[in-house]
Design a protein around this motif. Structure first.
Motif, PDB file in Angstrom:
ATOM      1  N   TRP A  45     -27.092  -0.047 -12.337  1.00 43.60           N
ATOM      2  CA  TRP A  45     -27.137   1.317 -12.873  1.00 43.60           C
ATOM      3  C   TRP A  45     -26.195   1.473 -14.058  1.00 43.60           C
ATOM      4  N   SER A  46     -24.967   1.039 -13.914  1.00 45.54           N
ATOM      5  CA  SER A  46     -23.998   1.195 -14.998  1.00 45.54           C
ATOM      6  C   SER A  46     -24.309   0.272 -16.170  1.00 45.54           C
ATOM      7  N   GLY A  47     -24.821  -0.942 -15.894  1.00 41.64           N
ATOM      8  CA  GLY A  47     -25.149  -1.853 -16.975  1.00 41.64           C
ATOM      9  C   GLY A  47     -26.266  -1.352 -17.857  1.00 41.64           C
ATOM     10  N   THR A  48     -27.208  -0.601 -17.293  1.00 39.45           N
ATOM     11  CA  THR A  48     -28.300  -0.038 -18.087  1.00 39.45           C
ATOM     12  C   THR A  48     -27.972   1.325 -18.666  1.00 39.45           C
ATOM     13  N   HIS A  49     -26.854   1.946 -18.289  1.00 38.89           N
ATOM     14  CA  HIS A  49     -26.475   3.268 -18.791  1.00 38.89           C
ATOM     15  C   HIS A  49     -25.276   3.255 -19.724  1.00 38.89           C
ATOM     16  N   VAL A  50     -24.599   2.117 -19.842  1.00 42.49           N
ATOM     17  CA  VAL A  50     -23.406   2.097 -20.682  1.00 42.49           C
ATOM     18  C   VAL A  50     -23.769   2.361 -22.143  1.00 42.49           C
ATOM     19  N   ASP A  51     -24.953   1.969 -22.583  1.00 42.74           N
ATOM     20  CA  ASP A  51     -25.431   2.246 -23.930  1.00 42.74           C
ATOM     21  C   ASP A  51     -26.636   3.171 -23.908  1.00 42.74           C
ATOM     22  N   ASP A  52     -26.704   4.029 -22.910  1.00 46.20           N
ATOM     23  CA  ASP A  52     -27.842   4.927 -22.747  1.00 46.20           C
ATOM     24  C   ASP A  52     -27.374   6.328 -22.352  1.00 46.20           C
TER      25      ASP A  52
ATOM     26  N   PHE B 166     -18.096 -12.861 -16.702  1.00 51.05           N
ATOM     27  CA  PHE B 166     -18.439 -12.672 -18.112  1.00 51.05           C
ATOM     28  C   PHE B 166     -18.872 -11.233 -18.369  1.00 51.05           C
ATOM     29  N   GLY B 167     -19.527 -10.598 -17.401  1.00 50.75           N
ATOM     30  CA  GLY B 167     -19.904  -9.191 -17.546  1.00 50.75           C
ATOM     31  C   GLY B 167     -18.705  -8.277 -17.605  1.00 50.75           C
ATOM     32  N   PHE B 168     -17.646  -8.583 -16.834  1.00 52.49           N
ATOM     33  CA  PHE B 168     -16.416  -7.800 -16.923  1.00 52.49           C
ATOM     34  C   PHE B 168     -15.859  -7.828 -18.347  1.00 52.49           C
ATOM     35  N   TRP B 169     -15.873  -9.003 -18.942  1.00 53.70           N
ATOM     36  CA  TRP B 169     -15.372  -9.126 -20.311  1.00 53.70           C
ATOM     37  C   TRP B 169     -16.247  -8.343 -21.293  1.00 53.70           C
ATOM     38  N   SER B 170     -17.566  -8.417 -21.133  1.00 49.10           N
ATOM     39  CA  SER B 170     -18.475  -7.768 -22.071  1.00 49.10           C
ATOM     40  C   SER B 170     -18.354  -6.248 -22.021  1.00 49.10           C
ATOM     41  N   ILE B 171     -18.314  -5.667 -20.829  1.00 49.31           N
ATOM     42  CA  ILE B 171     -18.241  -4.204 -20.747  1.00 49.31           C
ATOM     43  C   ILE B 171     -16.868  -3.697 -21.165  1.00 49.31           C
ATOM     44  N   SER B 172     -15.844  -4.529 -20.995  1.00 49.55           N
ATOM     45  CA  SER B 172     -14.511  -4.119 -21.458  1.00 49.55           C
ATOM     46  C   SER B 172     -14.462  -4.051 -22.976  1.00 49.55           C
TER      47      SER B 172
ATOM     48  N   VAL C 263     -19.191   5.341 -16.161  1.00 48.60           N
ATOM     49  CA  VAL C 263     -20.057   4.163 -16.189  1.00 48.60           C
ATOM     50  C   VAL C 263     -19.228   2.889 -16.102  1.00 48.60           C
ATOM     51  N   TYR C 264     -18.130   2.836 -16.840  1.00 47.63           N
ATOM     52  CA  TYR C 264     -17.281   1.640 -16.844  1.00 47.63           C
ATOM     53  C   TYR C 264     -16.665   1.388 -15.466  1.00 47.63           C
ATOM     54  N   SER C 265     -16.086   2.422 -14.862  1.00 50.86           N
ATOM     55  CA  SER C 265     -15.453   2.242 -13.550  1.00 50.86           C
ATOM     56  C   SER C 265     -16.477   1.900 -12.480  1.00 50.86           C
ATOM     57  N   THR C 266     -17.686   2.446 -12.582  1.00 52.37           N
ATOM     58  CA  THR C 266     -18.740   2.112 -11.620  1.00 52.37           C
ATOM     59  C   THR C 266     -19.105   0.639 -11.708  1.00 52.37           C
ATOM     60  N   TYR C 267     -19.184   0.118 -12.913  1.00 54.39           N
ATOM     61  CA  TYR C 267     -19.527  -1.300 -13.067  1.00 54.39           C
ATOM     62  C   TYR C 267     -18.419  -2.187 -12.508  1.00 54.39           C
ATOM     63  N   VAL C 268     -17.170  -1.827 -12.751  1.00 51.51           N
ATOM     64  CA  VAL C 268     -16.063  -2.651 -12.273  1.00 51.51           C
ATOM     65  C   VAL C 268     -16.016  -2.653 -10.745  1.00 51.51           C
ATOM     66  N   VAL C 269     -16.122  -1.483 -10.126  1.00 56.59           N
ATOM     67  CA  VAL C 269     -16.090  -1.406  -8.664  1.00 56.59           C
ATOM     68  C   VAL C 269     -17.277  -2.158  -8.064  1.00 56.59           C
ATOM     69  N   GLY C 270     -18.462  -1.944  -8.623  1.00 57.11           N
ATOM     70  CA  GLY C 270     -19.627  -2.673  -8.126  1.00 57.11           C
ATOM     71  C   GLY C 270     -19.503  -4.172  -8.326  1.00 57.11           C
ATOM     72  N   GLY C 271     -18.891  -4.583  -9.442  1.00 59.68           N
ATOM     73  CA  GLY C 271     -18.695  -6.004  -9.677  1.00 59.68           C
ATOM     74  C   GLY C 271     -17.752  -6.638  -8.674  1.00 59.68           C
ATOM     75  N   VAL C 272     -16.706  -5.908  -8.295  1.00 60.67           N
ATOM     76  CA  VAL C 272     -15.773  -6.429  -7.289  1.00 60.67           C
ATOM     77  C   VAL C 272     -16.480  -6.604  -5.946  1.00 60.67           C
ATOM     78  N   MET C 273     -17.313  -5.637  -5.568  1.00 59.80           N
ATOM     79  CA  MET C 273     -18.043  -5.745  -4.306  1.00 59.80           C
ATOM     80  C   MET C 273     -19.039  -6.906  -4.343  1.00 59.80           C
ATOM     81  N   THR C 274     -19.718  -7.068  -5.468  1.00 55.31           N
ATOM     82  CA  THR C 274     -20.639  -8.198  -5.599  1.00 55.31           C
ATOM     83  C   THR C 274     -19.885  -9.520  -5.548  1.00 55.31           C
ATOM     84  N   PHE C 275     -18.734  -9.574  -6.175  1.00 51.18           N
ATOM     85  CA  PHE C 275     -17.916 -10.790  -6.174  1.00 51.18           C
ATOM     86  C   PHE C 275     -17.516 -11.168  -4.747  1.00 51.18           C
TER      87      PHE C 275
END
Length: 459
Positions: free
Chosen positions: A37-44, A287-293, A346-358
């Protein structure tokens, strides 16, 4: 999980693996949902959020607004004829795309220095938003954007009045926007479809068949708008791909790991394939953490949290060092910037979701790695020889070279002990006794002498 781990120690490996798999699946589902969700909304982000920040109102520019702007400029200043224009009967010409693009790209230094007039998708926010912001002085109608930059090269007049009759925001306050001199800035994160609608209205109002001598047909306007839209998508496509490929790979890796719980998928290649996908997903998540940052933190960091700091540290929504306040509007009241708030969410949602996926990927790796080790031991253990079994191996040496049977010492446990342990003295073979000399043959009886015969005869 604690109960599961204890049961694993008691030998209930299957129950532990199922329990761990359930927890990993829950973490993976929640994590990838947040990331996608956040990856498709960060530029939307909606254009209304950016216009609300700029002027207090979320309305965008329309056909009538661009028409009024062009009419005012034509009547006041007139347009210079370009090489591909045909002057009208009165000798005047219509506007050119390069001239208008140069004006609205005044806040984008990169576009001006490289003369990239095709970068209208990164034009100033004033091109997209209908109302002038509250900090514009409406008492002096002659103080337009053109007047502010009269005789000044490479001038950035925004925020300002586009034309004297541009409507002012109906709201009493708005928020300051940070400048972005060498990039797309805030407008980069706005939805491409909404920006395309504004661009199409602009082309229709300025270059339509009912406008000026430099006319565009309807199909020309549609083609230019479609190209604008596709170019905007291409600019953002690489970032969206990087942000979503990690969660997608983790889905496939998790599915492969769950399949190894069933007897049908015990053997190769399923465990190895799951491990490879999970490791690759971990790399792409980092790598996604780096890109969205790179794309969001650089934008958010241009704002400051002012809090209750009085003047002159912060005044009217602006910090003393020129950074806009993210939590104060132009009236100094406490209110969060809508655009920065949406971008931060959007940024914080991606980071939290990324930690859970990790975490879920790490749990899946633990499941499939332990199973692979067990399988390798069961399948190939009978073909391997341990050190403890080495002394019991009988070497096919000839019997006559082997010494007396002795008990073999146990193998040393470590390499150090093997080096220091004294080697047993070699057993020398017992020499055989030499063979006895053969007995001498009996001597022949000696012949009697004449004297001995005489003696015998006398007797």
């Amino acid at each position: 999980m604690g109960v599961c781990v204890q049961e694993c120690g008691d030998g209930h490996q299957a129950r532990c693996r199922i329990c761990s798999a359930v927890v990993a699946v829950v973490l993976l589902f929640v994590g990838i949902t947040m990331q996608i969700w956040s990856g498709t909304h960060v530029d939307d982000i909606a254009l209304s959020h950016l216009c609300e920040t700029y002027s207090g109102s979320g309305e965008r520019m329309e056909y009538s607004d661009f028409k009024a702007l062009t009419d005012w400029y034509r009547e006041t200043y007139g347009f210079t004829c370009s090489e591909d224009q045909r002057p009208a009967a009165d000798g005047t010409c219509g506007p050119t795309f390069q001239g208008i693009a140069r004006f609205f790209l005044s806040s984008n230094t990169f576009a001006l220095m490289t003369e990239r007039y095709d970068l209208m998708r990164y034009a100033d926010v004033a091109f997209y938003c209908k109302y002038a912001p509250s900090q514009v002085d409406m008492r002096n109608k002659s103080n337009t954007c053109v007047d502010k930059c009269a005789g000044i090269a490479n001038c950035n007049p925004f925020p300002c009045l586009l034309w004297p009759d541009q409507p002012l925001t109906p709201y009493a306050s708005n928020w300051h926007l940070a400048e972005s001199l060498f990039g797309g800035g805030a407008i980069r994160h706005v939805n491409c479809d909404e920006k395309t609608h504004v661009f199409e209205d602009f082309l229709e109002a300025v270059f339509g068949q009912t406008s000026y001598t430099h006319e565009w047909a309807d199909h020309d306007i549609k083609a230019a708008s479609r190209e604008f839209y596709l170019t905007c998508l291409v600019d953002k496509g690489s970032n969206s791909y990087i942000l979503t490929i990690g969660p997608i790979l983790s889905i496939f890796g998790g599915v492969m790991t769950i399949m190894t719980l069933f007897r049908r998928f015990h053997g190769p290649p399923w465990p190895e394939l799951g491990i490879n996908l999970l490791i690759l997903s971990l790399i792409m998540i980092l790598f996604g953490f780096w890109s969205i940052s790179i794309g969001t933190v650089s934008e958010i960091s241009q704002y400051a949290i002012c809090g209750d700091t009085p003047a002159p540290v912060s005044f009217a929504g602006m910090r003393y060092d020129g950074r806009p306040c993210v939590d104060r509007n132009t009236k100094g009241a406490e209110s969060w910037n809508p655009f920065v708030y949406e971008l931060s969410l959007v940024y914080s949602t991606y980071v939290v979701g990324g930690v859970m996926t990790f975490l879920s990927v790490v749990m899946f790796l633990g499941l499939v790695t332990g199973f692979t080790e067990t399988m390798m031991g069961d399948r190939f253990g009978k073909y391997l020889v341990s050190l403890n079994d080495m002394p019991n191996i009988k070497l096919p040496f000839p019997h006559h070279q082997s010494g007396p049977t002795t008990t073999a010492p146990s193998a040393p446990s470590t390499q150090h002990e093997a080096q220091e342990a004294p080697r047993p003295a070699p057993v020398e073979p017992t020499p055989e006794p030499p063979a006895a000399a053969p007995a001498a043959p009996a001597a022949a009886p000696a012949e009697a002498t004449p004297a001995q015969g005489a003696e015998k005869g006398g007797d």
